[in-house]
Design a protein around this motif. Sequence first.
Motif, PDB file in Angstrom:
ATOM      1  N   TYR A 209     -10.834   1.097   3.970  1.00  0.00           N
ATOM      2  CA  TYR A 209      -9.475   0.590   3.775  1.00  0.00           C
ATOM      3  C   TYR A 209      -9.121   0.663   2.289  1.00  0.00           C
ATOM      4  CZ  TYR A 209      -5.472  -2.565   4.290  1.00  0.00           C
ATOM      5  OH  TYR A 209      -4.210  -3.115   4.283  1.00  0.00           O
TER       6      TYR A 209
ATOM      7  N   PHE B  20       0.828  -1.207   0.000  1.00  0.00           N
ATOM      8  CA  PHE B  20       0.000   0.000   0.000  1.00  0.00           C
ATOM      9  C   PHE B  20       0.866   1.263   0.000  1.00  0.00           C
ATOM     10  CE2 PHE B  20      -4.292  -1.600   1.035  1.00  0.00           C
ATOM     11  CZ  PHE B  20      -5.057  -0.531   0.620  1.00  0.00           C
ATOM     12  N   ALA B  21       1.913   1.271   0.844  1.00  0.00           N
ATOM     13  CA  ALA B  21       2.715   2.484   1.021  1.00  0.00           C
ATOM     14  C   ALA B  21       3.646   2.714  -0.170  1.00  0.00           C
ATOM     15  CB  ALA B  21       3.525   2.372   2.312  1.00  0.00           C
TER      16      ALA B  21
ATOM     17  N   TRP C 168       1.656 -11.640   0.475  1.00  0.00           N
ATOM     18  CA  TRP C 168       2.227 -12.732   1.274  1.00  0.00           C
ATOM     19  C   TRP C 168       1.175 -13.536   2.030  1.00  0.00           C
ATOM     20  CZ3 TRP C 168       7.060 -13.753   0.159  1.00  0.00           C
ATOM     21  CH2 TRP C 168       7.949 -12.731  -0.183  1.00  0.00           C
TER      22      TRP C 168
ATOM     23  N   MET D 174      -4.816   1.698   8.353  1.00  0.00           N
ATOM     24  CA  MET D 174      -3.479   2.019   7.837  1.00  0.00           C
ATOM     25  C   MET D 174      -3.505   2.678   6.470  1.00  0.00           C
ATOM     26  SD  MET D 174      -0.933  -0.645   9.591  1.00  0.00           S
ATOM     27  CE  MET D 174       0.366   0.119   8.732  1.00  0.00           C
TER      28      MET D 174
ATOM     29  N   CYS E 164      -9.389  -8.224   5.317  1.00  0.00           N
ATOM     30  CA  CYS E 164      -9.168  -7.045   6.153  1.00  0.00           C
ATOM     31  C   CYS E 164     -10.194  -7.034   7.285  1.00  0.00           C
ATOM     32  CB  CYS E 164      -9.259  -5.776   5.325  1.00  0.00           C
ATOM     33  SG  CYS E 164     -10.808  -5.578   4.463  1.00  0.00           S
ATOM     34  N   ASP E 165      -9.899  -6.273   8.325  1.00  0.00           N
ATOM     35  CA  ASP E 165     -10.868  -6.152   9.421  1.00  0.00           C
ATOM     36  C   ASP E 165     -11.313  -4.700   9.628  1.00  0.00           C
ATOM     37  OD1 ASP E 165      -8.579  -5.195  10.623  1.00  0.00           O
ATOM     38  OD2 ASP E 165      -8.313  -6.926  11.943  1.00  0.00           O
ATOM     39  N   ILE E 166     -10.813  -3.808   8.779  1.00  0.00           N
ATOM     40  CA  ILE E 166     -11.380  -2.463   8.672  1.00  0.00           C
ATOM     41  C   ILE E 166     -12.256  -2.531   7.419  1.00  0.00           C
ATOM     42  CG2 ILE E 166     -10.839  -0.023   8.170  1.00  0.00           C
ATOM     43  CD1 ILE E 166      -9.628  -0.658  10.803  1.00  0.00           C
TER      44      ILE E 166
ATOM     45  N   GLU F  98      11.557  -4.537  -4.128  1.00  0.00           N
ATOM     46  CA  GLU F  98      10.562  -5.407  -3.476  1.00  0.00           C
ATOM     47  C   GLU F  98      11.042  -6.860  -3.526  1.00  0.00           C
ATOM     48  OE1 GLU F  98       7.402  -5.289  -1.689  1.00  0.00           O
ATOM     49  OE2 GLU F  98       8.141  -7.350  -1.620  1.00  0.00           O
ATOM     50  N   GLU F  99      11.033  -7.471  -2.359  1.00  0.00           N
ATOM     51  CA  GLU F  99      11.464  -8.874  -2.262  1.00  0.00           C
ATOM     52  C   GLU F  99      10.492  -9.823  -2.976  1.00  0.00           C
ATOM     53  OE1 GLU F  99      11.659 -10.181   1.796  1.00  0.00           O
ATOM     54  OE2 GLU F  99      12.238 -12.220   1.223  1.00  0.00           O
TER      55      GLU F  99
ATOM     56  N   GLY G  77       2.454  -6.369  -1.019  1.00  0.00           N
ATOM     57  CA  GLY G  77       2.928  -6.382   0.369  1.00  0.00           C
ATOM     58  C   GLY G  77       2.170  -7.415   1.189  1.00  0.00           C
ATOM     59  N   THR G  78       1.568  -6.952   2.283  1.00  0.00           N
ATOM     60  CA  THR G  78       0.754  -7.823   3.154  1.00  0.00           C
ATOM     61  C   THR G  78      -0.145  -8.743   2.336  1.00  0.00           C
ATOM     62  OG1 THR G  78       0.668  -6.319   5.026  1.00  0.00           O
ATOM     63  CG2 THR G  78      -1.254  -7.734   4.711  1.00  0.00           C
TER      64      THR G  78
ATOM     65  N   VAL H 156      16.648  -5.457  -0.237  1.00  0.00           N
ATOM     66  CA  VAL H 156      17.696  -4.541   0.222  1.00  0.00           C
ATOM     67  C   VAL H 156      18.301  -5.169   1.463  1.00  0.00           C
ATOM     68  CG1 VAL H 156      18.138  -2.276   1.247  1.00  0.00           C
ATOM     69  CG2 VAL H 156      16.688  -2.482  -0.768  1.00  0.00           C
TER      70      VAL H 156
HETATM   71  P1  FAD Z   1       3.420  -4.111   3.502  1.00  0.00           P
HETATM   72  O1  FAD Z   1       2.146  -4.347   2.830  1.00  0.00           O
HETATM   73  O2  FAD Z   1       3.812  -5.024   4.600  1.00  0.00           O
HETATM   74  O3  FAD Z   1       4.546  -4.091   2.385  1.00  0.00           O
HETATM   75  C1  FAD Z   1       5.893  -4.038   2.706  1.00  0.00           C
HETATM   76  C2  FAD Z   1       6.665  -4.714   1.602  1.00  0.00           C
HETATM   77  O4  FAD Z   1       8.048  -4.464   1.817  1.00  0.00           O
HETATM   78  C3  FAD Z   1       6.519  -6.223   1.582  1.00  0.00           C
HETATM   79  O5  FAD Z   1       6.023  -6.617   0.339  1.00  0.00           O
HETATM   80  C4  FAD Z   1       7.922  -6.760   1.800  1.00  0.00           C
HETATM   81  O6  FAD Z   1       8.208  -7.879   0.999  1.00  0.00           O
HETATM   82  C5  FAD Z   1       8.774  -5.577   1.386  1.00  0.00           C
HETATM   83  N1  FAD Z   1      10.064  -5.544   2.067  1.00  0.00           N
HETATM   84  C6  FAD Z   1      10.296  -5.469   3.399  1.00  0.00           C
HETATM   85  N2  FAD Z   1      11.618  -5.440   3.645  1.00  0.00           N
HETATM   86  C7  FAD Z   1      12.235  -5.492   2.436  1.00  0.00           C
HETATM   87  C8  FAD Z   1      13.594  -5.481   2.024  1.00  0.00           C
HETATM   88  N3  FAD Z   1      14.583  -5.394   2.912  1.00  0.00           N
HETATM   89  N4  FAD Z   1      13.865  -5.549   0.711  1.00  0.00           N
HETATM   90  C9  FAD Z   1      12.869  -5.618  -0.212  1.00  0.00           C
HETATM   91  N5  FAD Z   1      11.557  -5.639   0.123  1.00  0.00           N
HETATM   92  C10 FAD Z   1      11.248  -5.570   1.426  1.00  0.00           C
HETATM   93  N6  FAD Z   1      -4.413  -2.863   8.210  1.00  0.00           N
HETATM   94  C11 FAD Z   1      -5.554  -2.150   8.226  1.00  0.00           C
HETATM   95  O7  FAD Z   1      -5.515  -0.927   8.349  1.00  0.00           O
HETATM   96  N7  FAD Z   1      -6.749  -2.764   8.080  1.00  0.00           N
HETATM   97  C12 FAD Z   1      -6.865  -4.097   7.943  1.00  0.00           C
HETATM   98  O8  FAD Z   1      -7.961  -4.596   7.842  1.00  0.00           O
HETATM   99  C13 FAD Z   1      -5.663  -4.889   7.950  1.00  0.00           C
HETATM  100  N8  FAD Z   1      -5.706  -6.229   7.822  1.00  0.00           N
HETATM  101  C14 FAD Z   1      -4.533  -6.930   7.831  1.00  0.00           C
HETATM  102  C15 FAD Z   1      -4.586  -8.324   7.706  1.00  0.00           C
HETATM  103  C16 FAD Z   1      -3.429  -9.070   7.733  1.00  0.00           C
HETATM  104  C17 FAD Z   1      -3.496 -10.545   7.560  1.00  0.00           C
HETATM  105  C18 FAD Z   1      -2.187  -8.419   7.946  1.00  0.00           C
HETATM  106  C19 FAD Z   1      -0.915  -9.211   8.019  1.00  0.00           C
HETATM  107  C20 FAD Z   1      -2.130  -7.057   8.059  1.00  0.00           C
HETATM  108  C21 FAD Z   1      -3.292  -6.295   8.001  1.00  0.00           C
HETATM  109  N9  FAD Z   1      -3.269  -4.915   8.100  1.00  0.00           N
HETATM  110  C22 FAD Z   1      -4.438  -4.201   8.085  1.00  0.00           C
HETATM  111  C23 FAD Z   1      -1.988  -4.205   8.192  1.00  0.00           C
HETATM  112  C24 FAD Z   1      -1.359  -4.086   6.790  1.00  0.00           C
HETATM  113  O9  FAD Z   1      -0.058  -4.561   6.923  1.00  0.00           O
HETATM  114  C25 FAD Z   1      -1.410  -2.654   6.286  1.00  0.00           C
HETATM  115  O10 FAD Z   1      -2.750  -2.232   6.208  1.00  0.00           O
HETATM  116  C26 FAD Z   1      -0.805  -2.401   4.903  1.00  0.00           C
HETATM  117  O11 FAD Z   1      -1.108  -3.409   3.991  1.00  0.00           O
HETATM  118  C27 FAD Z   1       0.676  -2.162   5.021  1.00  0.00           C
HETATM  119  O12 FAD Z   1       1.184  -1.690   3.815  1.00  0.00           O
HETATM  120  P2  FAD Z   1       2.717  -1.318   3.693  1.00  0.00           P
HETATM  121  O13 FAD Z   1       2.958  -0.981   2.284  1.00  0.00           O
HETATM  122  O14 FAD Z   1       3.070  -0.333   4.729  1.00  0.00           O
HETATM  123  O15 FAD Z   1       3.496  -2.643   4.115  1.00  0.00           O
END
Ligand code: FAD
Length: 545
Positions: free
Chosen positions: A72, A26-27, A57, A449, A65-67, A46-47, A53-54, A119
Motif C-alpha cells: 500500500y 493518495f490520488a 480524516w 487502491m 490500513c488492511d493491505i 482540498e477541503e 485524504g482518508t 468545490v
Molecule cells: P481520499 O484519500 O479519500 O481523498 C479525497 C480527498 O478529497 C479528501 O481529502 C476530501 O477532503 C477531498 N474532497 C472530496 N470532495 C471534495 C470537494 N468537493 N472539495 C474539496 N475537497 C474534496 N485502501 C486500501 O487499498 N488499503 C487499505 O488498507 C485501506 N484502508 C483504509 C482504511 C480506512 C479507515 C479508510 C476510510 C479507507 C481505507 N482504504 C484503504 C481506502 C482509501 O480511501 C484509499 O486507499 C485511498 O486513501 C484513497 O485515496 P484518494 O486520494 O482516492 O481519496
Amino acid sequence: VAARSSEATNSDTTQQVDVAVVGAGFAGLYLLHRLRKTGFTAVVIEEAGDVGGTWYWNRYPGARCDIQTIDYSYTFDPELESAWQWSEKYATQPEILRYLGFVADRYELRRDIRFGTKVTAAHWDEAAERWRLTTSNGADISCHYYIMATGCLSAPKPPEIDGVKDFKGEVYFTGRWPHEEVKLAGKRIAVIGTGSSGIQSIPLFAEQAAHLTVFQRTPNFALPAHNGPAPADRLALLQGDRAGYREQARWSLAGVPYPQQMAVSWQLSDAERRERFEQAWAAGDLVHILTQLWADQGVDVDGNALLADLIREKIREIVKDPETAEALTPRDHPFGAKRPCLDTNYYATFNRPNVTLVNLRQEPITSITASGITTDKRTFDVDMIVFATGFDAMTGAIKAVHPITGRDGKSLSDVWANGPQTYLGLTVSGFPNLFLVTGPGSPSVLSNMAVSIEQHVDWVVDRLASLREAGFTTIDATETAQAGWAQHMADCSTLTLHRLANTWYTGANVPGKAQGVMPYTGGVGPYRSICNEVVARGMLGFKLT
Ligand code: FAD
C-alpha cells in the motif's frame, strides 16, 4: 518538461489552469506531481487543512490500513521507495499520514494545493471548452480538464437515528475524528457500527472505557492481523526484484502480487483445506485469505461456504459466551462479498466484563435521548457516542459537488439517478474533459487502491498529453461505450458472489441509494489491459474533437 506553476489566486479573479484536481489524498498528490512533470498548470482543491485524504480524516484509535504497507505505497519513483521505510506490516494512520506528508514535501506539492476549500459546483462551458468550478473559499477556477480525486470513502454517512442533537454527552464520527486527544478513560462509551472502523477501534475503546456498549446491525467477518514487522518472505520477494514485484501487483486480481489460485475446493481434502486455512489464519494476511485458499472461493457459493464455515468456527472458539459468539457470526453474505476486516483483539474484546454487544437485529434503536440510547427493549446511559457508521461510498463525494453540469445543461445527479453510469469508471458520457479517479465502474475498493490510483493517474495524464500532442481539445465517452461498459460490469459481477451481499459496494448501506455492484469485479490486471486496449485501438469508445 519543466513545471509551470499555477497562476496566482485572487479572491476577485478566476484562477486559470490547465487542470483542476479535487482532493489531496493518495490520488490528488500523485496527480499533481505527474501533471507538473508533463507540463500542465494545475491546482488541487482540498477541503481539509492538509494533505492525506482518508488518512487526514480517519484519526480514530486503531485506524490502520488492511493491505500490507509494503504493497500500500506509491511505486512510481524507486528513489521514493528507498527513501521510506515502514515500521509495521499494517501501518497506523499517523504513520501513513506522515508518509503522505513526506511525499508532499519531497515533490513540493503543497504550493499548488488550496487547503480549507471545497468545490461546491462545476459547470461545463461548451463555447470556451472549459470547466468552471465554484469554490467555498477564494477564487473560482476555470480549467480545461477537471479531475475528481475526491475519494471512494470520504463522504461519511449521516446518522439514521433521531435525537442525536438531544444527546448531552460527547458525539464523534470515526471518519471525522478530532485532531485533539479524546479522553476515553473511565467513560461509558457507545459505538454504533461494526464495519472496518468499528472493528479497529472497539478493542481500544474497551481498554479504557468504564463500560463499552457496541451496537451491531450486521456482523462482519474479521481476520487476525497479527501485526508486527513486514513478513520476511514478502519483504525478500520485494527486495529481491522490486520492479518485478510491483509489475506483478499491477497485473494481479487485487493489486497485490499473488498468483491466480488454481486448485478448486473439491480437489482438496478436508485436511488439505484446513491446513491451508490454518496457515493463512496464522499469517494474518487479508488478501491471502481473500484470494489464495482455493480458486472457487470467490465465485461459487459452495466453495465459499467451506471457507466461511472455517472462519465461523474460529469466532466460536474465541468468543466465550455462545449467544454473543452467534450474534457476531456473519450468516447473511458469502465471505468476501462484503469487505472483511482485520482483527486486532476484536472478537476477544467481547470476553471482557466491561463490554456489552447489542444485536440491533433483535432490538433496534428507537431513539437517542439526552442521556443515551434507547432500543425497543432497554435504555443505555452513556457519556459518549461514537458513530462508526461508514460512508456514502464511491458516489457520495462526487454527488456532493452539486450540480455538476455537463453538455446541454445535463446534471450528473440526474444522469446518475438510477445508479452511476461511467465508461471504464473514468469518464461519464456528456461530461467532456471530466475524469474520475477510482470512480464507480473501476476496480477501486476491490483492490489495493495504491495500485489502482497509480494506474488511473497514469492513464489520465498520458491521455491529456496525447490529446495535446495531437491537437484535440475535448474528450467525451460515447453513450454506446458507456452502455457497453455497464453490460460488461453486469456480466462480470454475475460471475462473482458480490451480487449476493447487501453492502456499501452495492449502495445498500445508504437509505434510498440506487442499488447495484459499483466497483468493477473483473480484477485489476484484466481492467488494466482493457484500458490499454482502448488506447491501442485509437481511443475506442471516446469522441475526440
Ligand atoms: P481520499 O484519500 O479519500 O481523498 C479525497 C480527498 O478529497 C479528501 O481529502 C476530501 O477532503 C477531498 N474532497 C472530496 N470532495 C471534495 C470537494 N468537493 N472539495 C474539496 N475537497 C474534496 N485502501 C486500501 O487499498 N488499503 C487499505 O488498507 C485501506 N484502508 C483504509 C482504511 C480506512 C479507515 C479508510 C476510510 C479507507 C481505507 N482504504 C484503504 C481506502 C482509501 O480511501 C484509499 O486507499 C485511498 O486513501 C484513497 O485515496 P484518494 O486520494 O482516492 O481519496
